[in-house]
Design a protein around this motif. Structure first.
Motif, short mmCIF file in Angstrom:
data_model
loop_
_atom_site.label_atom_id
_atom_site.label_comp_id
_atom_site.label_asym_id
_atom_site.label_seq_id
_atom_site.Cartn_x
_atom_site.Cartn_y
_atom_site.Cartn_z
N ALA A 117 -0.09 -11.08 0.19
CA ALA A 117 0.53 -10.02 -0.60
C ALA A 117 1.04 -8.93 0.32
O ALA A 117 0.53 -8.75 1.44
CB ALA A 117 -0.46 -9.43 -1.60
N VAL A 118 2.04 -8.23 -0.14
CA VAL A 118 2.51 -7.02 0.54
C VAL A 118 1.97 -5.84 -0.26
O VAL A 118 2.24 -5.71 -1.46
CB VAL A 118 4.04 -6.97 0.61
CG1 VAL A 118 4.50 -5.64 1.20
CG2 VAL A 118 4.58 -8.13 1.44
N VAL A 119 1.18 -5.01 0.39
CA VAL A 119 0.56 -3.86 -0.27
C VAL A 119 1.20 -2.58 0.27
O VAL A 119 1.06 -2.27 1.46
CB VAL A 119 -0.96 -3.83 -0.06
CG1 VAL A 119 -1.57 -2.60 -0.72
CG2 VAL A 119 -1.60 -5.10 -0.63
N SER A 120 1.90 -1.89 -0.60
CA SER A 120 2.50 -0.60 -0.23
C SER A 120 1.59 0.52 -0.70
O SER A 120 0.90 0.40 -1.71
CB SER A 120 3.88 -0.46 -0.89
OG SER A 120 4.73 -1.53 -0.53
N GLY A 121 1.58 1.61 0.06
CA GLY A 121 0.73 2.73 -0.33
C GLY A 121 1.00 3.96 0.48
O GLY A 121 1.90 3.98 1.34
N ASN A 122 0.23 5.00 0.22
CA ASN A 122 0.37 6.26 0.93
C ASN A 122 -0.80 6.45 1.88
O ASN A 122 -1.96 6.43 1.45
CB ASN A 122 0.44 7.42 -0.06
CG ASN A 122 1.73 7.40 -0.87
OD1 ASN A 122 2.81 7.15 -0.32
ND2 ASN A 122 1.63 7.66 -2.17
N LEU A 123 -0.48 6.63 3.16
CA LEU A 123 -1.49 6.91 4.17
C LEU A 123 -1.45 8.40 4.49
O LEU A 123 -0.39 8.94 4.81
CB LEU A 123 -1.21 6.10 5.44
CG LEU A 123 -2.11 6.41 6.64
CD1 LEU A 123 -3.57 6.03 6.35
CD2 LEU A 123 -1.61 5.68 7.89
N PHE B 106 -6.05 5.88 2.43
CA PHE B 106 -4.94 5.00 2.03
C PHE B 106 -5.13 4.70 0.55
O PHE B 106 -6.20 4.27 0.12
CB PHE B 106 -4.94 3.70 2.82
CG PHE B 106 -3.86 2.74 2.38
CD1 PHE B 106 -2.56 2.88 2.83
CD2 PHE B 106 -4.15 1.70 1.48
CE1 PHE B 106 -1.56 2.02 2.40
CE2 PHE B 106 -3.16 0.84 1.06
CZ PHE B 106 -1.85 0.99 1.52
N VAL B 107 -4.06 4.94 -0.23
CA VAL B 107 -4.07 4.66 -1.67
C VAL B 107 -2.87 3.79 -1.99
O VAL B 107 -1.72 4.17 -1.71
CB VAL B 107 -4.01 5.97 -2.49
CG1 VAL B 107 -3.99 5.64 -3.98
CG2 VAL B 107 -5.20 6.88 -2.15
N SER B 108 -3.13 2.63 -2.54
CA SER B 108 -2.03 1.70 -2.82
C SER B 108 -1.17 2.20 -3.96
O SER B 108 -1.64 2.88 -4.89
CB SER B 108 -2.58 0.32 -3.16
OG SER B 108 -3.28 0.33 -4.40
N THR B 109 0.12 1.87 -3.88
CA THR B 109 1.06 2.20 -4.95
C THR B 109 1.69 0.95 -5.55
O THR B 109 2.18 0.98 -6.67
CB THR B 109 2.18 3.12 -4.42
OG1 THR B 109 2.81 2.49 -3.29
CG2 THR B 109 1.62 4.47 -4.00
N GLN B 110 1.67 -0.15 -4.81
CA GLN B 110 2.25 -1.39 -5.31
C GLN B 110 1.64 -2.59 -4.57
O GLN B 110 1.46 -2.54 -3.34
CB GLN B 110 3.77 -1.40 -5.11
CG GLN B 110 4.46 -2.62 -5.68
CD GLN B 110 5.98 -2.53 -5.55
OE1 GLN B 110 6.50 -1.67 -4.85
NE2 GLN B 110 6.69 -3.42 -6.22
N VAL B 111 1.32 -3.63 -5.31
CA VAL B 111 0.85 -4.89 -4.74
C VAL B 111 1.83 -5.98 -5.14
O VAL B 111 2.04 -6.22 -6.33
CB VAL B 111 -0.57 -5.24 -5.24
CG1 VAL B 111 -1.00 -6.60 -4.69
CG2 VAL B 111 -1.57 -4.16 -4.83
N SER B 112 2.44 -6.61 -4.15
CA SER B 112 3.44 -7.65 -4.41
C SER B 112 2.96 -8.98 -3.83
O SER B 112 2.99 -9.18 -2.61
CB SER B 112 4.78 -7.26 -3.77
OG SER B 112 5.23 -6.01 -4.26
N PRO B 113 2.49 -9.91 -4.69
CA PRO B 113 2.01 -11.20 -4.19
C PRO B 113 3.11 -11.98 -3.49
O PRO B 113 4.28 -11.94 -3.90
CB PRO B 113 1.56 -11.92 -5.47
CG PRO B 113 1.31 -10.82 -6.46
CD PRO B 113 2.32 -9.76 -6.14
N VAL B 114 2.73 -12.68 -2.43
CA VAL B 114 3.63 -13.56 -1.69
C VAL B 114 2.93 -14.91 -1.57
O VAL B 114 2.04 -15.07 -0.73
CB VAL B 114 3.96 -12.99 -0.29
CG1 VAL B 114 4.92 -13.94 0.44
CG2 VAL B 114 4.55 -11.60 -0.39
N GLY B 115 3.29 -15.84 -2.43
CA GLY B 115 2.58 -17.11 -2.44
C GLY B 115 1.20 -16.95 -3.04
O GLY B 115 0.92 -16.02 -3.81
#
Length: 200
Positions: free
Chosen positions: A127-133, A114-123
């Motif tokens: 965080a919401v971490v998007s990536g490629n599995l 799994f390699v993250s492509t975007q980290v979006s903090p929530v509060g």
């Protein structure tokens, strides 16, 4: 009885105090490069089995790095590798079967990554971490919902450690693992305990 009760209360107070000292708030997290603390990182999965029960298993021996930017969390990066042969369930027969070609084919595809492509903090703590599995030789985008658990110096090995809990859902058929769908659910629920040790 009073003495025993007092002892329990005292022990509980000490435990809570120690936990408070270890679990620093997010604002106190140290930026830097971290490595996965393999012994306390687990990837748990759960599937609906024939509509009767949720059946769970686990991957272990995870490795990888976290580049953590506490001041700018969205700049953080995560990359992990999961040995497919580490899969374990409560049934030794099923555990062996899941490594076979009709399932994960651990011999041909020994690692999931799994390699993250975007980290979006929530509060403050989420965080919401998007990536490629990449699993079973196929790469697909995945979204994980990550919650900060705590940070501080591990009293056992003296390493500065941060910990997170993550959840997400994937469709196993997207990765070519289709056996018994839909009797064993296509949806796979993930719960991940991630521990990371800061590097010098």
């Amino acid at each position: 009885m009073k003495t025993v009760f007092s002892g329990v209360i005292a022990a509980l107070s000490i435990t809570l105090a120690a936990s408070s000292a270890l679990a620093a708030p997010p604002a106190d997290i140290k930026s830097g490069t971290y490595k996965v603390e393999t012994g306390h990182t687990q990837v748990n999965f759960s599937v609906l089995h024939f509509g009767f029960t949720y059946y769970s298993g686990q991957f272990s021996n995870v490795s990888g790095t976290l580049k953590l930017d506490a001041a700018h969390p969205s700049s953080s990066k995560l990359s992990v590798t999961i040995p497919v042969a580490s899969i374990a369930t409560s049934s030794s027969v099923l555990t062996d079967e899941l490594k076979n070609p009709e399932w994960f084919d651990a011999a041909k595809y020994p690692d999931a990554t799994f390699v993250s492509t975007q980290v979006s903090p929530v509060g403050v703590e989420d965080a919401v971490v998007s990536g490629n599995l990449t699993l079973h030789g196929i790469t697909k985008p995945v979204v994980l919902h990550v919650h900060f658990v705590g940070s501080g110096v591990n009293p056992m090995d003296k390493a500065y450690t941060v910990g997170f809990q993550a959840t997400g859902t994937i469709h196993r058929s997207d990765f070519g693992v289709k056996k018994y769908v839909p009797y064993v659910s296509d949806d796979v629920n993930l719960t991940i305990a991630g521990a990371f040790e800061k590097q010098p």
